[in-house]
Design a protein around this motif. Sequence first.
Motif, PDB file in Angstrom:
ATOM      1  N   VAL A  73       0.410   7.215  36.377  1.00 39.62           N
ATOM      2  CA  VAL A  73      -0.445   7.903  37.353  1.00 39.62           C
ATOM      3  C   VAL A  73      -1.008   9.138  36.671  1.00 39.62           C
ATOM      4  N   LEU A  74      -2.325   9.207  36.599  1.00 34.86           N
ATOM      5  CA  LEU A  74      -3.031  10.325  35.955  1.00 34.86           C
ATOM      6  C   LEU A  74      -3.648  11.231  37.004  1.00 34.86           C
ATOM      7  N   HIS A  75      -3.636  12.528  36.719  1.00 34.65           N
ATOM      8  CA  HIS A  75      -4.327  13.500  37.563  1.00 34.65           C
ATOM      9  C   HIS A  75      -5.361  14.215  36.706  1.00 34.65           C
ATOM     10  N   ALA A  76      -6.331  14.847  37.355  1.00 32.75           N
ATOM     11  CA  ALA A  76      -7.323  15.640  36.630  1.00 32.75           C
ATOM     12  C   ALA A  76      -6.602  16.654  35.758  1.00 32.75           C
ATOM     13  N   GLY A  77      -7.024  16.766  34.510  1.00 32.15           N
ATOM     14  CA  GLY A  77      -6.405  17.695  33.578  1.00 32.15           C
ATOM     15  C   GLY A  77      -5.261  17.094  32.772  1.00 32.15           C
ATOM     16  N   GLY A 103      -5.436  -4.171  17.127  1.00 37.17           N
ATOM     17  CA  GLY A 103      -6.879  -4.420  17.117  1.00 37.17           C
ATOM     18  C   GLY A 103      -7.663  -3.251  16.571  1.00 37.17           C
ATOM     19  N   ARG A 104      -8.970  -3.422  16.571  1.00 36.56           N
ATOM     20  CA  ARG A 104      -9.879  -2.441  15.986  1.00 36.56           C
ATOM     21  C   ARG A 104     -10.787  -1.792  17.022  1.00 36.56           C
ATOM     22  N   GLU A 105     -10.717  -2.256  18.262  1.00 36.89           N
ATOM     23  CA  GLU A 105     -11.634  -1.733  19.290  1.00 36.89           C
ATOM     24  C   GLU A 105     -10.859  -1.307  20.531  1.00 36.89           C
ATOM     25  N   LEU A 106     -11.430  -0.337  21.255  1.00 33.61           N
ATOM     26  CA  LEU A 106     -10.783   0.263  22.424  1.00 33.61           C
ATOM     27  C   LEU A 106     -11.802   0.501  23.519  1.00 33.61           C
ATOM     28  N   SER A 107     -11.435   0.152  24.742  1.00 35.75           N
ATOM     29  CA  SER A 107     -12.312   0.425  25.883  1.00 35.75           C
ATOM     30  C   SER A 107     -11.470   0.821  27.089  1.00 35.75           C
ATOM     31  N   VAL A 108     -12.142   1.429  28.071  1.00 41.06           N
ATOM     32  CA  VAL A 108     -11.531   1.749  29.361  1.00 41.06           C
ATOM     33  C   VAL A 108     -12.483   1.230  30.427  1.00 41.06           C
ATOM     34  N   THR A 109     -11.935   0.454  31.371  1.00 35.37           N
ATOM     35  CA  THR A 109     -12.742  -0.096  32.466  1.00 35.37           C
ATOM     36  C   THR A 109     -12.248   0.453  33.794  1.00 35.37           C
ATOM     37  N   ARG A 110     -13.185   0.964  34.588  1.00 33.44           N
ATOM     38  CA  ARG A 110     -12.889   1.430  35.945  1.00 33.44           C
ATOM     39  C   ARG A 110     -13.001   0.195  36.834  1.00 33.44           C
ATOM     40  N   LEU A 111     -11.890  -0.305  37.333  1.00 30.56           N
ATOM     41  CA  LEU A 111     -11.892  -1.577  38.049  1.00 30.56           C
ATOM     42  C   LEU A 111     -12.674  -1.540  39.358  1.00 30.56           C
ATOM     43  N   ALA A 112     -12.767  -0.380  40.003  1.00 28.42           N
ATOM     44  CA  ALA A 112     -13.456  -0.283  41.293  1.00 28.42           C
ATOM     45  C   ALA A 112     -14.908  -0.739  41.212  1.00 28.42           C
ATOM     46  N   ASP A 113     -15.598  -0.385  40.134  1.00 27.16           N
ATOM     47  CA  ASP A 113     -17.005  -0.773  40.016  1.00 27.16           C
ATOM     48  C   ASP A 113     -17.313  -1.554  38.729  1.00 27.16           C
ATOM     49  N   GLY A 114     -16.276  -1.827  37.928  1.00 25.09           N
ATOM     50  CA  GLY A 114     -16.478  -2.608  36.708  1.00 25.09           C
ATOM     51  C   GLY A 114     -17.108  -1.846  35.555  1.00 25.09           C
ATOM     52  N   THR A 164     -13.752   9.541  36.893  1.00 30.05           N
ATOM     53  CA  THR A 164     -14.491  10.239  37.950  1.00 30.05           C
ATOM     54  C   THR A 164     -14.153   9.728  39.347  1.00 30.05           C
ATOM     55  N   ARG A 165     -13.636   8.541  39.446  1.00 32.36           N
ATOM     56  CA  ARG A 165     -13.316   7.944  40.744  1.00 32.36           C
ATOM     57  C   ARG A 165     -11.834   7.647  40.825  1.00 32.36           C
ATOM     58  N   LEU A 166     -11.288   7.821  42.003  1.00 30.64           N
ATOM     59  CA  LEU A 166      -9.883   7.489  42.220  1.00 30.64           C
ATOM     60  C   LEU A 166      -9.722   5.975  42.103  1.00 30.64           C
ATOM     61  N   GLY A 167      -8.580   5.541  41.556  1.00 31.36           N
ATOM     62  CA  GLY A 167      -8.324   4.106  41.483  1.00 31.36           C
ATOM     63  C   GLY A 167      -7.726   3.676  40.153  1.00 31.36           C
ATOM     64  N   ILE A 168      -7.745   2.368  39.954  1.00 36.67           N
ATOM     65  CA  ILE A 168      -7.123   1.747  38.782  1.00 36.67           C
ATOM     66  C   ILE A 168      -8.124   1.675  37.630  1.00 36.67           C
ATOM     67  N   TYR A 169      -7.625   2.039  36.450  1.00 42.11           N
ATOM     68  CA  TYR A 169      -8.390   1.949  35.204  1.00 42.11           C
ATOM     69  C   TYR A 169      -7.613   1.054  34.244  1.00 42.11           C
ATOM     70  N   GLU A 170      -8.339   0.209  33.543  1.00 40.09           N
ATOM     71  CA  GLU A 170      -7.707  -0.694  32.583  1.00 40.09           C
ATOM     72  C   GLU A 170      -8.108  -0.301  31.165  1.00 40.09           C
ATOM     73  N   VAL A 171      -7.109  -0.007  30.347  1.00 38.05           N
ATOM     74  CA  VAL A 171      -7.328   0.323  28.940  1.00 38.05           C
ATOM     75  C   VAL A 171      -7.137  -0.979  28.163  1.00 38.05           C
ATOM     76  N   SER A 172      -8.099  -1.321  27.316  1.00 36.29           N
ATOM     77  CA  SER A 172      -8.041  -2.586  26.579  1.00 36.29           C
ATOM     78  C   SER A 172      -8.220  -2.353  25.088  1.00 36.29           C
ATOM     79  N   ARG A 180      -2.661  -0.675  32.472  1.00 39.78           N
ATOM     80  CA  ARG A 180      -3.398  -0.080  33.593  1.00 39.78           C
ATOM     81  C   ARG A 180      -2.761   1.233  34.020  1.00 39.78           C
ATOM     82  N   VAL A 181      -3.645   2.132  34.452  1.00 37.96           N
ATOM     83  CA  VAL A 181      -3.204   3.418  34.994  1.00 37.96           C
ATOM     84  C   VAL A 181      -3.936   3.665  36.300  1.00 37.96           C
ATOM     85  N   HIS A 182      -3.324   4.484  37.137  1.00 34.40           N
ATOM     86  CA  HIS A 182      -3.959   4.869  38.403  1.00 34.40           C
ATOM     87  C   HIS A 182      -4.412   6.316  38.272  1.00 34.40           C
TER      88      HIS A 182
END
Length: 170
Positions: A61-65, A77-88, A139-147, A162-164
């Motif tokens: 669970v992450l908070h601002a800051g 792997g060689r690549e990294l991304s973060v996806t905000r699941l709420a809006d893709g 920027t939005r509350l919710g689940i984020y997926e680190v890949s 995944r983190v919230h």
Amino acid sequence: MRETGNCDGSRDKRHLPPTYNTFGVMRAALSAFLLSYSLLATAAPEEWRDSPRVLSCAPRVLHAGDTLRLSLGPKHGRELSVTRLADGATFMLVIGAPPQDMVQLMTPDEFAKVKSLSIPTSVEATRWDGAEVREPIFTRLGIYEVSVSEVFESERGGFYCRVHYAGAKR
């Protein structure tokens, strides 16, 4: 001459044409080729796995800051991304062939060697939708997926955690 067995247990001696064995071998080879081709044509789709030995996220669970800490195992792997699941919305942090003006956290070669990485919740990255505009990821509350993946666009798959994101601390 070739001796063959009959159903009643007796033996026959008959001549088989010299091409009989060649034809049998060719037929077996053709069958093997067709089978392997069909297996390749129906190869499994990309596979994404949640494996803490390869990629783990903390805190869950992450908070601002806060700072997101990634633990990266061998061959992550060689690549990294973060996806905000709420809006893709997907943000590429490290990618092999970035757009010309894209700022990355590091090169793919550097990323392949790291064992841990810290990402502040204030980080900005390029949204992977063609807009090529840097913006804050969290920027939005919710689940984020680190890949992580060897190559995201290869259909090889990779690993995720995944983190919230809960916003400001209360």
